[in-house]
Every structure is written in C-alpha cells, then in structure tokens.
Design a protein around this motif. Structure first.
Motif, PDB file in Angstrom:
ATOM      1  N   ARG A   2     -65.110 -36.225 -34.850  1.00 23.23           N
ATOM      2  CA  ARG A   2     -65.329 -35.347 -33.701  1.00 23.23           C
ATOM      3  C   ARG A   2     -64.518 -34.059 -33.885  1.00 23.23           C
ATOM      4  N   ILE A   3     -65.115 -32.938 -33.488  1.00 16.55           N
ATOM      5  CA  ILE A   3     -64.410 -31.663 -33.572  1.00 16.55           C
ATOM      6  C   ILE A   3     -64.443 -30.944 -32.228  1.00 16.55           C
ATOM      7  N   GLN A   4     -63.479 -30.080 -32.045  1.00 12.48           N
ATOM      8  CA  GLN A   4     -63.402 -29.228 -30.863  1.00 12.48           C
ATOM      9  C   GLN A   4     -63.649 -27.796 -31.322  1.00 12.48           C
ATOM     10  N   LEU A   5     -64.722 -27.188 -30.823  1.00  8.39           N
ATOM     11  CA  LEU A   5     -65.023 -25.798 -31.162  1.00  8.39           C
ATOM     12  C   LEU A   5     -64.418 -24.874 -30.122  1.00  8.39           C
ATOM     13  N   TYR A   6     -63.696 -23.890 -30.611  1.00  9.35           N
ATOM     14  CA  TYR A   6     -63.027 -22.913 -29.737  1.00  9.35           C
ATOM     15  C   TYR A   6     -63.506 -21.529 -30.124  1.00  9.35           C
ATOM     16  N   VAL A   7     -63.938 -20.741 -29.143  1.00 10.53           N
ATOM     17  CA  VAL A   7     -64.366 -19.372 -29.388  1.00 10.53           C
ATOM     18  C   VAL A   7     -63.652 -18.448 -28.415  1.00 10.53           C
ATOM     19  N   ALA A   8     -63.167 -17.336 -28.927  1.00 13.09           N
ATOM     20  CA  ALA A   8     -62.493 -16.328 -28.102  1.00 13.09           C
ATOM     21  C   ALA A   8     -63.104 -14.970 -28.397  1.00 13.09           C
ATOM     22  N   LEU A   9     -63.203 -14.145 -27.375  1.00 13.74           N
ATOM     23  CA  LEU A   9     -63.776 -12.807 -27.520  1.00 13.74           C
ATOM     24  C   LEU A   9     -62.872 -11.790 -26.824  1.00 13.74           C
ATOM     25  N   HIS A  10     -62.431 -10.811 -27.583  1.00 15.91           N
ATOM     26  CA  HIS A  10     -61.640  -9.713 -27.033  1.00 15.91           C
ATOM     27  C   HIS A  10     -62.611  -8.589 -26.668  1.00 15.91           C
ATOM     28  N   ASP A  11     -62.842  -8.409 -25.373  1.00 14.76           N
ATOM     29  CA  ASP A  11     -63.836  -7.454 -24.876  1.00 14.76           C
ATOM     30  C   ASP A  11     -63.337  -6.032 -25.077  1.00 14.76           C
ATOM     31  N   ALA A  12     -64.108  -5.242 -25.837  1.00 18.19           N
ATOM     32  CA  ALA A  12     -63.698  -3.863 -26.120  1.00 18.19           C
ATOM     33  C   ALA A  12     -63.763  -2.979 -24.880  1.00 18.19           C
ATOM     34  N   ALA A  13     -64.630  -3.294 -23.935  1.00 18.47           N
ATOM     35  CA  ALA A  13     -64.801  -2.446 -22.752  1.00 18.47           C
ATOM     36  C   ALA A  13     -63.632  -2.562 -21.789  1.00 18.47           C
ATOM     37  N   THR A  14     -63.098  -3.763 -21.610  1.00 16.76           N
ATOM     38  CA  THR A  14     -62.033  -3.976 -20.619  1.00 16.76           C
ATOM     39  C   THR A  14     -60.689  -4.300 -21.245  1.00 16.76           C
ATOM     40  N   GLY A  15     -60.697  -4.695 -22.519  1.00 15.91           N
ATOM     41  CA  GLY A  15     -59.462  -5.110 -23.157  1.00 15.91           C
ATOM     42  C   GLY A  15     -59.062  -6.535 -22.825  1.00 15.91           C
ATOM     43  N   LEU A  16     -59.885  -7.224 -22.018  1.00 13.77           N
ATOM     44  CA  LEU A  16     -59.575  -8.598 -21.622  1.00 13.77           C
ATOM     45  C   LEU A  16     -60.057  -9.583 -22.686  1.00 13.77           C
ATOM     46  N   ARG A  17     -59.419 -10.731 -22.707  1.00  9.63           N
ATOM     47  CA  ARG A  17     -59.751 -11.779 -23.673  1.00  9.63           C
ATOM     48  C   ARG A  17     -60.357 -12.964 -22.930  1.00  9.63           C
ATOM     49  N   HIS A  18     -61.530 -13.414 -23.389  1.00  8.77           N
ATOM     50  CA  HIS A  18     -62.227 -14.547 -22.786  1.00  8.77           C
ATOM     51  C   HIS A  18     -62.363 -15.654 -23.835  1.00  8.77           C
ATOM     52  N   ALA A  19     -62.359 -16.895 -23.385  1.00 10.32           N
ATOM     53  CA  ALA A  19     -62.421 -18.015 -24.321  1.00 10.32           C
ATOM     54  C   ALA A  19     -63.225 -19.164 -23.727  1.00 10.32           C
ATOM     55  N   ALA A  20     -63.721 -20.025 -24.616  1.00 13.50           N
ATOM     56  CA  ALA A  20     -64.431 -21.239 -24.211  1.00 13.50           C
ATOM     57  C   ALA A  20     -64.262 -22.259 -25.325  1.00 13.50           C
ATOM     58  N   GLU A  21     -64.336 -23.543 -24.969  1.00 11.62           N
ATOM     59  CA  GLU A  21     -64.237 -24.589 -25.979  1.00 11.62           C
ATOM     60  C   GLU A  21     -65.087 -25.789 -25.564  1.00 11.62           C
ATOM     61  N   LYS A  22     -65.506 -26.549 -26.581  1.00 13.95           N
ATOM     62  CA  LYS A  22     -66.361 -27.699 -26.325  1.00 13.95           C
ATOM     63  C   LYS A  22     -66.264 -28.636 -27.528  1.00 13.95           C
ATOM     64  N   SER A  23     -66.293 -29.946 -27.261  1.00 17.02           N
ATOM     65  CA  SER A  23     -66.199 -30.926 -28.345  1.00 17.02           C
ATOM     66  C   SER A  23     -67.575 -31.415 -28.751  1.00 17.02           C
ATOM     67  N   PHE A  24     -67.716 -31.793 -30.023  1.00 18.04           N
ATOM     68  CA  PHE A  24     -68.994 -32.234 -30.583  1.00 18.04           C
ATOM     69  C   PHE A  24     -68.761 -33.393 -31.539  1.00 18.04           C
ATOM     70  N   GLU A  25     -69.732 -34.319 -31.570  1.00 19.80           N
ATOM     71  CA  GLU A  25     -69.703 -35.423 -32.509  1.00 19.80           C
ATOM     72  C   GLU A  25     -70.076 -34.916 -33.908  1.00 19.80           C
ATOM     73  N   MET A  26     -69.468 -35.526 -34.922  1.00 13.24           N
ATOM     74  CA  MET A  26     -69.757 -35.155 -36.314  1.00 13.24           C
ATOM     75  C   MET A  26     -70.380 -36.341 -37.041  1.00 13.24           C
ATOM     76  N   SER A  27     -71.316 -37.026 -36.400  1.00 14.16           N
ATOM     77  CA  SER A  27     -71.911 -38.226 -37.017  1.00 14.16           C
ATOM     78  C   SER A  27     -72.926 -37.814 -38.074  1.00 14.16           C
ATOM     79  N   ALA A  28     -74.181 -38.118 -37.878  1.00 10.12           N
ATOM     80  CA  ALA A  28     -75.199 -37.817 -38.897  1.00 10.12           C
ATOM     81  C   ALA A  28     -75.633 -36.365 -38.800  1.00 10.12           C
ATOM     82  N   GLY A  29     -75.974 -35.785 -39.948  1.00  5.11           N
ATOM     83  CA  GLY A  29     -76.459 -34.409 -39.968  1.00  5.11           C
ATOM     84  C   GLY A  29     -77.792 -34.301 -39.275  1.00  5.11           C
ATOM     85  N   ARG A  30     -78.010 -33.147 -38.632  1.00  7.75           N
ATOM     86  CA  ARG A  30     -79.277 -32.946 -37.914  1.00  7.75           C
ATOM     87  C   ARG A  30     -80.391 -32.602 -38.886  1.00  7.75           C
TER      88      ARG A  30
END
Length: 208
Positions: free
Chosen positions: A180-208
């Motif tokens: 199992r892995i946890q995916l984390y993504v962050a985005l530094h918004d150029a318009a406001t200078g603010l940083r936004h983030a999100a994360e979600k876990s996923f199973e790593m069993s069989a390939g799709r």
C-alpha cells in the motif's frame, strides 16, 4: 591511339563506380521531407506566437494595474474564482504502464477546485510523493517528482475524461513488494502564493 596514363584510368574508374553506387536521387521523397519540416516549423512558430501574445496580455494587465495605483478596481458582490483545494480524480492511483502485471507508475488526475468546488485552471509548482503506507513496513518515500510551472501547464488535459492536470510518477523496481502507498500532492499557487495539498492511499496489489 595512345593508352591513358594509369593514374587517369584509376580516377575515371573510381568516378564511374561512385556514380553507379549513388544512383539517381529520389526528389519526390526529398520534397516530402522538406514539406514535413516546413509544417513542423510553422507549428512551432504558431506556438511561440501564442506564448508571446499571452505574455503581452499579462504585461498589459500589470501595466493597467500600476496605472490604477497598484490595485485593480473591485466590483461589489463579485467573488472571483480562486484555488481553494485539490482533489484526486476518479482513476488516480498506481498503474501498470507496460503490461507486465506489476505497478510501475502512479498517475494522478488532479482537480484544482475553486471556493465553489468548480474546476479552475491554475499556474504554479507541483510536487508528488509516493510514500509506503503498509502497516508492517518501515515508512519512507519510494519516489518523488516536481513539476515546474511550464511543465505543470503542459500537464493540463481536457476531453471525454473531464478537465484536470495529469501527473505521472515512475516507481522504482523495488516498489513491487509494497502492499500500500500514500500519494501526496502539493501545489504552490503562483497567483496567490498559497500552498495547497492533498493525499490519498492506494492498494498496490495486481497491476491494472
């Protein structure tokens, strides 16, 4: 008739052999190649012109803002869209890109949403990390990647799958044993200078 000197005979023979080996040039193929190159150059010129026009519009907007005292006039009751949160698209997660039955990549369909939950195009710097999320395994980052603003702009997609930014991260060979892995993504918004983030876990069993 006097025989030709030996050196001259060798030179003439070599010239005839080169002519025979070279054969006639295929001018039709040469013209096709030149036309293709011309089309490619025209496409590159059109893209550069579009980029230049976009930059000119940005400069004009900044100049207009400075002429108004550094702040654009606001309209009462208006609520301009602004990046509020990030969301993983429905088909985000690990993928088997080469069909060998093992997940070797993660793909994030990133939705950038405004304060009303609507998609809003943005510009900025994005970072994605894939972390181990298995309970009996040591925590750690197995892969990470950053998208600078020009590259992030190129990840914009809009079609039958909706409008989003597609971010792809290659996984190392050792990731095949991770459950199992946890995916984390962050985005530094150029318009406001603010940083936004999100994360979600996923199973790593069989390939799709």
């Amino acid at each position: 008739m006097r025989p030709l000197p030996r050196l001259l005979r060798i030179s003439l023979a070599a010239t005839l052999m080169l002519t025979a080996c070279g054969g006639p040039r295929n001018f039709l193929n040469e013209n096709d190649r030149l036309r293709r190159q011309n089309l490619e150059l025209n496409e590159q010129i059109e893209k550069l012109q579009a980029q230049i026009e976009s930059r000119i519009q940005e400069i004009d907007a900044l100049q207009a803002q400075q002429e108004q005292g550094g702040a654009a006039a606001r309209i009462d009751g208006a609520d301009p869209p602004r990046l509020s949160r990030l969301r993983f698209g429905r088909y985000s997660g690990p993928v088997d890109s080469d069909g060998d039955g093992q997940h070797d990549q993660v793909r994030i369909y990133l939705h950038t949403l405004d304060q009303h939950g609507r998609f809003v195009p943005v510009s900025g710097r994005a970072v994605v990390r894939a972390n181990i999320a298995t309970a009996n395994a040591a925590p750690g980052t197995i892969a990470s990647r950053a998208w600078e603003p020009p590259e992030f702009d190129q990840s914009y997609r809009s079609g039958i799958t909706g409008t989003h930014y597609t971010l792809e991260l290659d996984l190392p060979a050792g990731a095949a044993g991770v459950e199992r892995i946890q995916l984390y993504v962050a985005l530094h918004d150029a318009a406001t200078g603010l940083r936004h983030a999100a994360e979600k876990s996923f199973e790593m069993s069989a390939g799709r």
